[in-house]
Design a protein around this motif. Structure first.
Motif, PDB file in Angstrom:
ATOM      1  N   ALA A   1       0.844  -1.198   0.000  1.00 31.36           N
ATOM      2  CA  ALA A   1       0.000   0.000   0.000  1.00 31.36           C
ATOM      3  C   ALA A   1       0.878   1.246   0.000  1.00 31.36           C
ATOM      4  CB  ALA A   1      -0.938  -0.030   1.218  1.00 31.36           C
ATOM      5  N   ASP A   2       0.272   2.381   0.357  1.00 32.90           N
ATOM      6  CA  ASP A   2       0.973   3.665   0.291  1.00 32.90           C
ATOM      7  C   ASP A   2       1.792   3.928   1.545  1.00 32.90           C
ATOM      8  OD1 ASP A   2      -0.207   4.337  -2.197  1.00 32.90           O
ATOM      9  OD2 ASP A   2      -2.032   5.002  -1.162  1.00 32.90           O
ATOM     10  N   VAL A   3       2.752   4.836   1.383  1.00 32.50           N
ATOM     11  CA  VAL A   3       3.466   5.402   2.524  1.00 32.50           C
ATOM     12  C   VAL A   3       2.905   6.800   2.756  1.00 32.50           C
ATOM     13  CG1 VAL A   3       5.679   6.156   3.445  1.00 32.50           C
ATOM     14  CG2 VAL A   3       5.567   4.116   2.000  1.00 32.50           C
ATOM     15  N   PHE A   4       2.401   7.045   3.977  1.00 31.49           N
ATOM     16  CA  PHE A   4       1.861   8.357   4.312  1.00 31.49           C
ATOM     17  C   PHE A   4       2.914   9.131   5.099  1.00 31.49           C
ATOM     18  CE2 PHE A   4      -1.947   5.911   3.506  1.00 31.49           C
ATOM     19  CZ  PHE A   4      -2.734   6.812   2.818  1.00 31.49           C
TER      20      PHE A   4
ATOM     21  N   LYS B   1      10.703   9.577   9.900  1.00 35.11           N
ATOM     22  CA  LYS B   1      11.399   9.257   8.654  1.00 35.11           C
ATOM     23  C   LYS B   1      11.397   7.751   8.428  1.00 35.11           C
ATOM     24  CE  LYS B   1      14.513  13.263   8.733  1.00 35.11           C
ATOM     25  NZ  LYS B   1      15.937  13.715   8.726  1.00 35.11           N
ATOM     26  N   LEU B   2      11.475   7.368   7.154  1.00 31.10           N
ATOM     27  CA  LEU B   2      11.588   5.966   6.771  1.00 31.10           C
ATOM     28  C   LEU B   2      13.007   5.710   6.278  1.00 31.10           C
ATOM     29  CD1 LEU B   2      10.460   3.139   6.043  1.00 31.10           C
ATOM     30  CD2 LEU B   2       9.830   4.093   3.811  1.00 31.10           C
ATOM     31  N   GLN B   3      13.615   4.653   6.811  1.00 31.78           N
ATOM     32  CA  GLN B   3      14.944   4.256   6.357  1.00 31.78           C
ATOM     33  C   GLN B   3      14.942   2.752   6.095  1.00 31.78           C
ATOM     34  OE1 GLN B   3      18.212   5.289   8.953  1.00 31.78           O
ATOM     35  NE2 GLN B   3      19.592   3.808   8.002  1.00 31.78           N
ATOM     36  N   VAL B   4      15.329   2.352   4.866  1.00 35.41           N
ATOM     37  CA  VAL B   4      15.420   0.937   4.498  1.00 35.41           C
ATOM     38  C   VAL B   4      16.873   0.647   4.172  1.00 35.41           C
ATOM     39  CG1 VAL B   4      14.618  -0.881   2.948  1.00 35.41           C
ATOM     40  CG2 VAL B   4      13.068   1.002   3.583  1.00 35.41           C
ATOM     41  N   ASP B   5      17.478  -0.304   4.892  1.00 34.39           N
ATOM     42  CA  ASP B   5      18.913  -0.547   4.750  1.00 34.39           C
ATOM     43  C   ASP B   5      19.270  -1.393   3.518  1.00 34.39           C
ATOM     44  OD1 ASP B   5      19.200   0.909   7.016  1.00 34.39           O
ATOM     45  OD2 ASP B   5      19.766  -0.754   8.323  1.00 34.39           O
ATOM     46  N   ARG B   6      18.271  -2.084   2.925  1.00 31.24           N
ATOM     47  CA  ARG B   6      18.550  -2.866   1.719  1.00 31.24           C
ATOM     48  C   ARG B   6      17.571  -2.440   0.621  1.00 31.24           C
ATOM     49  NH1 ARG B   6      20.128  -9.033   3.379  1.00 31.24           N
ATOM     50  NH2 ARG B   6      17.988  -9.324   2.654  1.00 31.24           N
ATOM     51  N   ASP B   7      16.879  -3.392  -0.015  1.00 36.48           N
ATOM     52  CA  ASP B   7      15.959  -3.082  -1.111  1.00 36.48           C
ATOM     53  C   ASP B   7      14.534  -2.901  -0.604  1.00 36.48           C
ATOM     54  OD1 ASP B   7      18.050  -3.324  -2.943  1.00 36.48           O
ATOM     55  OD2 ASP B   7      17.709  -5.471  -3.207  1.00 36.48           O
ATOM     56  N   ALA B   8      13.712  -2.246  -1.438  1.00 31.69           N
ATOM     57  CA  ALA B   8      12.293  -2.039  -1.114  1.00 31.69           C
ATOM     58  C   ALA B   8      11.434  -2.469  -2.298  1.00 31.69           C
ATOM     59  CB  ALA B   8      12.035  -0.581  -0.765  1.00 31.69           C
ATOM     60  N   TYR B   9      10.316  -3.152  -1.988  1.00 33.35           N
ATOM     61  CA  TYR B   9       9.370  -3.623  -2.996  1.00 33.35           C
ATOM     62  C   TYR B   9       8.003  -3.043  -2.647  1.00 33.35           C
ATOM     63  CZ  TYR B   9      13.069  -7.092  -3.673  1.00 33.35           C
ATOM     64  OH  TYR B   9      14.281  -7.710  -3.889  1.00 33.35           O
TER      65      TYR B   9
ATOM     66  N   GLY C   1       1.876   1.483  -8.663  1.00 37.89           N
ATOM     67  CA  GLY C   1       0.803   2.469  -8.573  1.00 37.89           C
ATOM     68  C   GLY C   1       0.633   3.055  -7.195  1.00 37.89           C
ATOM     69  N   ARG C   2       1.260   2.479  -6.206  1.00 37.71           N
ATOM     70  CA  ARG C   2       1.192   3.023  -4.857  1.00 37.71           C
ATOM     71  C   ARG C   2       2.209   4.145  -4.687  1.00 37.71           C
ATOM     72  NH1 ARG C   2      -3.558   1.807  -2.454  1.00 37.71           N
ATOM     73  NH2 ARG C   2      -4.060  -0.399  -2.696  1.00 37.71           N
ATOM     74  N   ALA C   3       1.980   5.016  -3.715  1.00 42.00           N
ATOM     75  CA  ALA C   3       2.776   6.242  -3.610  1.00 42.00           C
ATOM     76  C   ALA C   3       3.511   6.331  -2.279  1.00 42.00           C
ATOM     77  CB  ALA C   3       1.859   7.455  -3.773  1.00 42.00           C
ATOM     78  N   GLY C   4       4.451   7.264  -2.249  1.00 38.41           N
ATOM     79  CA  GLY C   4       5.072   7.665  -0.993  1.00 38.41           C
ATOM     80  C   GLY C   4       6.427   7.066  -0.701  1.00 38.41           C
ATOM     81  N   LEU C   5       6.829   6.016  -1.451  1.00 35.28           N
ATOM     82  CA  LEU C   5       8.121   5.402  -1.193  1.00 35.28           C
ATOM     83  C   LEU C   5       9.178   6.082  -2.061  1.00 35.28           C
ATOM     84  CD1 LEU C   5       9.656   3.210   0.319  1.00 35.28           C
ATOM     85  CD2 LEU C   5       9.135   1.637  -1.547  1.00 35.28           C
ATOM     86  N   MET C   6      10.116   6.777  -1.435  1.00 37.36           N
ATOM     87  CA  MET C   6      11.130   7.545  -2.147  1.00 37.36           C
ATOM     88  C   MET C   6      12.445   6.781  -2.161  1.00 37.36           C
ATOM     89  SD  MET C   6       9.300  10.194  -2.845  1.00 37.36           S
ATOM     90  CE  MET C   6      10.527  11.368  -3.405  1.00 37.36           C
ATOM     91  N   SER C   7      13.116   6.799  -3.300  1.00 34.02           N
ATOM     92  CA  SER C   7      14.394   6.094  -3.417  1.00 34.02           C
ATOM     93  C   SER C   7      15.447   6.675  -2.482  1.00 34.02           C
ATOM     94  CB  SER C   7      14.893   6.140  -4.862  1.00 34.02           C
ATOM     95  OG  SER C   7      15.074   7.486  -5.283  1.00 34.02           O
ATOM     96  N   THR C   8      15.270   7.943  -2.107  1.00 33.76           N
ATOM     97  CA  THR C   8      16.241   8.570  -1.199  1.00 33.76           C
ATOM     98  C   THR C   8      16.208   7.932   0.188  1.00 33.76           C
ATOM     99  OG1 THR C   8      14.574  10.262  -0.741  1.00 33.76           O
ATOM    100  CG2 THR C   8      16.269  10.791  -2.372  1.00 33.76           C
ATOM    101  N   ASN C   9      15.114   7.214   0.513  1.00 34.62           N
ATOM    102  CA  ASN C   9      14.995   6.570   1.817  1.00 34.62           C
ATOM    103  C   ASN C   9      15.506   5.132   1.806  1.00 34.62           C
ATOM    104  OD1 ASN C   9      11.955   8.236   1.672  1.00 34.62           O
ATOM    105  ND2 ASN C   9      13.529   8.812   3.144  1.00 34.62           N
ATOM    106  N   VAL C  10      15.944   4.661   0.626  1.00 34.72           N
ATOM    107  CA  VAL C  10      16.284   3.252   0.461  1.00 34.72           C
ATOM    108  C   VAL C  10      17.753   3.131   0.067  1.00 34.72           C
ATOM    109  CG1 VAL C  10      15.744   1.110  -0.761  1.00 34.72           C
ATOM    110  CG2 VAL C  10      13.912   2.751  -0.228  1.00 34.72           C
ATOM    111  N   ALA C  11      18.521   2.354   0.848  1.00 37.38           N
ATOM    112  CA  ALA C  11      19.948   2.213   0.563  1.00 37.38           C
ATOM    113  C   ALA C  11      20.193   1.407  -0.704  1.00 37.38           C
ATOM    114  CB  ALA C  11      20.651   1.550   1.753  1.00 37.38           C
ATOM    115  N   GLY C  12      19.314   0.417  -0.982  1.00 39.09           N
ATOM    116  CA  GLY C  12      19.450  -0.409  -2.176  1.00 39.09           C
ATOM    117  C   GLY C  12      18.602   0.111  -3.321  1.00 39.09           C
ATOM    118  N   ARG C  13      17.831  -0.786  -3.945  1.00 42.64           N
ATOM    119  CA  ARG C  13      16.996  -0.421  -5.086  1.00 42.64           C
ATOM    120  C   ARG C  13      15.522  -0.480  -4.696  1.00 42.64           C
ATOM    121  NH1 ARG C  13      18.563  -4.133 -10.005  1.00 42.64           N
ATOM    122  NH2 ARG C  13      17.120  -2.693 -11.036  1.00 42.64           N
ATOM    123  N   VAL C  14      14.695   0.263  -5.448  1.00 40.83           N
ATOM    124  CA  VAL C  14      13.242   0.253  -5.264  1.00 40.83           C
ATOM    125  C   VAL C  14      12.628  -0.481  -6.454  1.00 40.83           C
ATOM    126  CG1 VAL C  14      11.152   1.640  -5.054  1.00 40.83           C
ATOM    127  CG2 VAL C  14      13.285   2.423  -3.982  1.00 40.83           C
ATOM    128  N   PHE C  15      11.815  -1.501  -6.176  1.00 35.17           N
ATOM    129  CA  PHE C  15      11.193  -2.314  -7.213  1.00 35.17           C
ATOM    130  C   PHE C  15       9.677  -2.144  -7.158  1.00 35.17           C
ATOM    131  CE2 PHE C  15      15.161  -4.405  -6.119  1.00 35.17           C
ATOM    132  CZ  PHE C  15      15.713  -4.695  -7.366  1.00 35.17           C
TER     133      PHE C  15
END
Length: 267
Positions: A21-24, A29-37, A41-55
């Protein structure tokens, strides 16, 4: 599968994040140390918050367990059985042994077996350290109540093979300026707590074990900011300030019978 709301304190994911779902956004702050899936079509997940890749993918997070009413452990029923079938006589333990009225500091090691109590009550201005060196199950018919300015610690004794299953048919109550400490961070899987009623905490909870409270909302006051917990929590709802939660994988290998009864031997 649900939305992620960034309240005060934020969220840090030490490995990968799967989000359906979405990130509100919010003050946290949101910090992800590896990848994010995240579902496309969902919103709010920024690549700047993810150390790895966003899929982008069709994320479906499986339920962690069967959460319907039928499979839930019936804690009051197990306590009712223990009222009729227990080892109190062999242990020379009165059912009201922990309706404590002392104003002191005490430390007790309890024996193995199935022990029944009417309630587990510690009034204010007390400190009580309850330890176990073998396998013990405690069944409490009423509430577990830690009074104001009191500290109750329930744990296996250090350096032993002690384990404890604590079944509370009523509520778990920790009053203001008091502390309930459950388990040992070295072996969280050795302490398992089952609550049939509600959880009300205005004091402090230190968890180094596995807490099962399917009917309860576990809500901790703001004084718990930056507190670390070890083990796992199964509850209807969680409302927590900033926490570090260390999941103990050893609980997956606990004996299947540990939720039903304690063994009749101390091996």
């Amino acid at each position: 599968n649900g939305a992620l709301r960034l309240n005060a304190g934020g969220v840090r994911v030490a490995r990968d994040l799967w989000l359906g779902a979405d990130v509100f956004p919010g003050p946290g702050k949101l910090q992800v140390d590896r990848d994010a899936y995240q579902t496309d079509g969902r919103a709010g997940l920024m690549s700047t918050n993810v150390a790895g890749r966003v899929f982008s993918s069709n994320v479906r997070v499986p339920a962690p367990c069967d959460c319907g009413d039928a499979p839930l452990i019936d804690v009051p029923s197990l306590v009712a059985q223990a009222k009729e079938d227990n080892d109190n006589a062999a242990a020379k333990l009165s059912p009201d042994a922990l309706e404590l009225q002392m104003y002191a500091t005490a430390w007790t090691t309890w024996p193995c077996g199935r022990l029944y109590l009417t309630r587990l009550t510690l009034p204010g201005l007390n400190t009580y350290d309850l330890t176990f060196t073998s396998r013990t199950a405690i069944f409490v018919e009423g509430d577990l109540n830690v009074g104001s300015l009191a500290t109750l610690w329930i744990r296996p004794e250090s350096g032993t093979r002690g384990e404890v299953d604590l079944f509370v048919a009523g509520d778990m109550i920790v009053e203001a300026m008091s502390s309930l400490l459950l388990g040992d961070p070295v072996r969280p899987s050795a302490t398992r707590v089952y609550v049939g009623g509600q959880i009300r905490i205005t004091g402090s909870l230190g968890l180094a074990g596995h807490l099962y409270a399917p009917q309860a909302t576990l809500e901790l006051p703001a004084l718990h900011s930056e507190v670390e917990m070890y083990g796992s929590i199964f509850a209807r709802r969680l409302r927590l300030p900033t926490q570090r939660m260390h999941y103990d994988r050893a609980i997956q290998h606990a004996t299947p019978s540990c939720a039903a009864s304690a063994p009749r031997t101390c091996d």
